[in-house]
Design a protein around this motif. Structure first.
Motif, PDB file in Angstrom:
ATOM      1  N   SER A  41       9.675  11.498  -4.943  1.00 29.44           N
ATOM      2  CA  SER A  41       9.651  10.618  -6.147  1.00 29.44           C
ATOM      3  C   SER A  41       8.500   9.658  -5.983  1.00 29.44           C
ATOM      4  CB  SER A  41      11.054   9.818  -6.112  1.00 29.44           C
ATOM      5  OG  SER A  41      11.396   8.998  -4.794  1.00 29.44           O
ATOM      6  N   ASN A  42       8.055   9.384  -4.745  1.00 23.19           N
ATOM      7  CA  ASN A  42       6.988   8.221  -4.314  1.00 23.19           C
ATOM      8  C   ASN A  42       5.672   8.871  -4.749  1.00 23.19           C
ATOM      9  OD1 ASN A  42       8.993   6.560  -4.121  1.00 23.19           O
ATOM     10  ND2 ASN A  42       8.784   6.446  -1.893  1.00 23.19           N
ATOM     11  N   LYS A  43       5.423  10.083  -4.523  1.00 21.15           N
ATOM     12  CA  LYS A  43       4.178  10.820  -4.743  1.00 21.15           C
ATOM     13  C   LYS A  43       3.242  10.482  -5.642  1.00 21.15           C
ATOM     14  CE  LYS A  43       1.945  15.333  -3.867  1.00 21.15           C
ATOM     15  NZ  LYS A  43       2.193  16.901  -3.784  1.00 21.15           N
ATOM     16  N   ALA A  44       3.698  10.359  -6.838  1.00 21.06           N
ATOM     17  CA  ALA A  44       2.806   9.854  -8.017  1.00 21.06           C
ATOM     18  C   ALA A  44       2.300   8.446  -7.757  1.00 21.06           C
ATOM     19  CB  ALA A  44       3.528  10.018  -9.293  1.00 21.06           C
ATOM     20  N   ASP A  73       0.933  -1.308  -0.140  1.00 16.97           N
ATOM     21  CA  ASP A  73       0.082   0.007   0.158  1.00 16.97           C
ATOM     22  C   ASP A  73       0.723   1.209   0.021  1.00 16.97           C
ATOM     23  OD1 ASP A  73      -1.723   2.079   0.335  1.00 16.97           O
ATOM     24  OD2 ASP A  73      -3.180   0.740   1.452  1.00 16.97           O
ATOM     25  N   PRO A  74       1.257   1.766  -1.096  1.00 24.32           N
ATOM     26  CA  PRO A  74       2.069   2.953  -1.180  1.00 24.32           C
ATOM     27  C   PRO A  74       1.561   4.103  -0.713  1.00 24.32           C
ATOM     28  CG  PRO A  74       2.178   1.708  -3.387  1.00 24.32           C
ATOM     29  CD  PRO A  74       0.846   1.193  -2.583  1.00 24.32           C
ATOM     30  N   LYS A  75       0.313   4.299  -0.239  1.00 22.67           N
ATOM     31  CA  LYS A  75      -0.284   5.538   0.080  1.00 22.67           C
ATOM     32  C   LYS A  75       0.170   5.586   1.694  1.00 22.67           C
ATOM     33  CE  LYS A  75      -4.272   6.944  -0.901  1.00 22.67           C
ATOM     34  NZ  LYS A  75      -5.805   7.352  -0.968  1.00 22.67           N
ATOM     35  N   VAL A  76      -0.048   4.304   2.228  1.00 19.97           N
ATOM     36  CA  VAL A  76       0.277   4.263   3.612  1.00 19.97           C
ATOM     37  C   VAL A  76       1.709   4.294   3.963  1.00 19.97           C
ATOM     38  CG1 VAL A  76       0.095   2.511   5.738  1.00 19.97           C
ATOM     39  CG2 VAL A  76      -1.766   2.771   4.104  1.00 19.97           C
TER      40      VAL A  76
END
Length: 287
Positions: A56-59, A18-21
């Protein structure tokens, strides 16, 4: 730096699942690091690395249109893990794995503080998770049968006092009892850990339309003049002062960078402050 380890470990564990978490775990670690009264060279270096990683991970984090939606997403995620731990506890599965689930759920509740102070119910659950996790972990280490859980997870936690923040106080003791059940941080993002609940889903509703300006409501739209005041500083894109096309995500992004800049100046870190102010201006002037 040690105090930030629990949040960064959770971020590494969630990078694929879960990249958002994971994004908000790192964001909270940055905010906590910025609050440090004395920042070592090691901490400054870590803050710089985390800011670059967030950028870099926001997108790929699939952030919602508003922070409120993401707050609900993270709260639901934390509560599912807390409920999973509590269900296992009441099903007589009072082992190191359940202790670890309680501890980790408390960490995920902790990161909700970046959206504002926890409400009373969430605060109670965070304190309960820290207390019950420590109780089960202690029993597992000593080879004792842990006591049954109380009737509910609210009210006064036995033996608890003060802030129940999970900022690293129980990480070492939990690790001794629960390492076999939860993967540790590796250079490459690990597979989803065993305690991971199903990913929460919150339908993202479209943002409400902004109110129409008086002229537009009367059928006479008017556009603000495209005024340029002087030349742009070196390294910045040409300014664009037509703010009609700046959306809520861009404003939130600029606010984040401005906040980091102010915190950096409080610690006389001029380089980080300038870097974040440039990013804030770039976000607003290129929309």
């Amino acid at each position: 730096v040690k105090a930030l380890a629990p949040f960064l470990q959770r971020a590494d564990e969630m990078s694929r699942a879960d990249p958002k978490v994971a994004y908000y775990c790192r964001m909270y670690a940055v905010e906590e690091g910025m609050k440090a009264k004395e920042r070592s060279a090691e901490l400054n270096a870590l803050m710089g690395e985390l800011l670059k990683q967030l950028e870099s991970n926001k997108a790929g984090a699939a952030l919602a249109e508003t922070r409120e939606e993401d707050e609900l997403y993270l709260e639901n995620f934390a509560m599912k893990l807390f409920a999973k731990a509590d269900k296992a506890d009441r099903a007589n599965k009072r082992d190191a794995k359940t202790a670890k689930m309680f501890y980790v759920s408390g960490v995920f509740i902790e990161i909700l503080n970046q959206f504002g102070p926890l409400n009373e119910d969430m605060g109670e659950k965070q304190r309960y998770a820290a207390w019950r996790g420590a109780e089960l972990s202690g029993a597992a280490r000593e080879g004792k049968t842990p006591p049954v859980p109380p009737d509910d997870t609210t009210g006064t936690v036995p033996g608890a006092s003060g802030d129940a923040s999970n900022g690293g106080g129980e990480e070492s003791s939990m690790g001794e009892a629960g390492d076999a059940d939860v993967e540790r941080t590796d250079p490459a993002p690990p597979e989803p850990p065993a305690w991971l609940p199903p990913a929460p889903h919150h339908p993202v509703s479209p943002p409400s339309a902004p109110p129409m300006p008086p002229h537009a409501a009367n059928g006479h739209p008017s556009a603000p003049p495209n005024v340029v005041y002087g030349n742009a500083p070196p390294g910045l894109p040409p300014p664009n002062y037509n703010t009609d096309n700046i959306g809520i995500p861009a404003i939130a992004d600029a606010q984040m960078h401005a906040k980091f800049a102010v915190s950096a100046l409080a610690h006389e870190d001029v380089h980080t402050a300038i870097d974040n102010l440039r990013k804030a201006l770039a976000v607003l002037s290129t929309k």
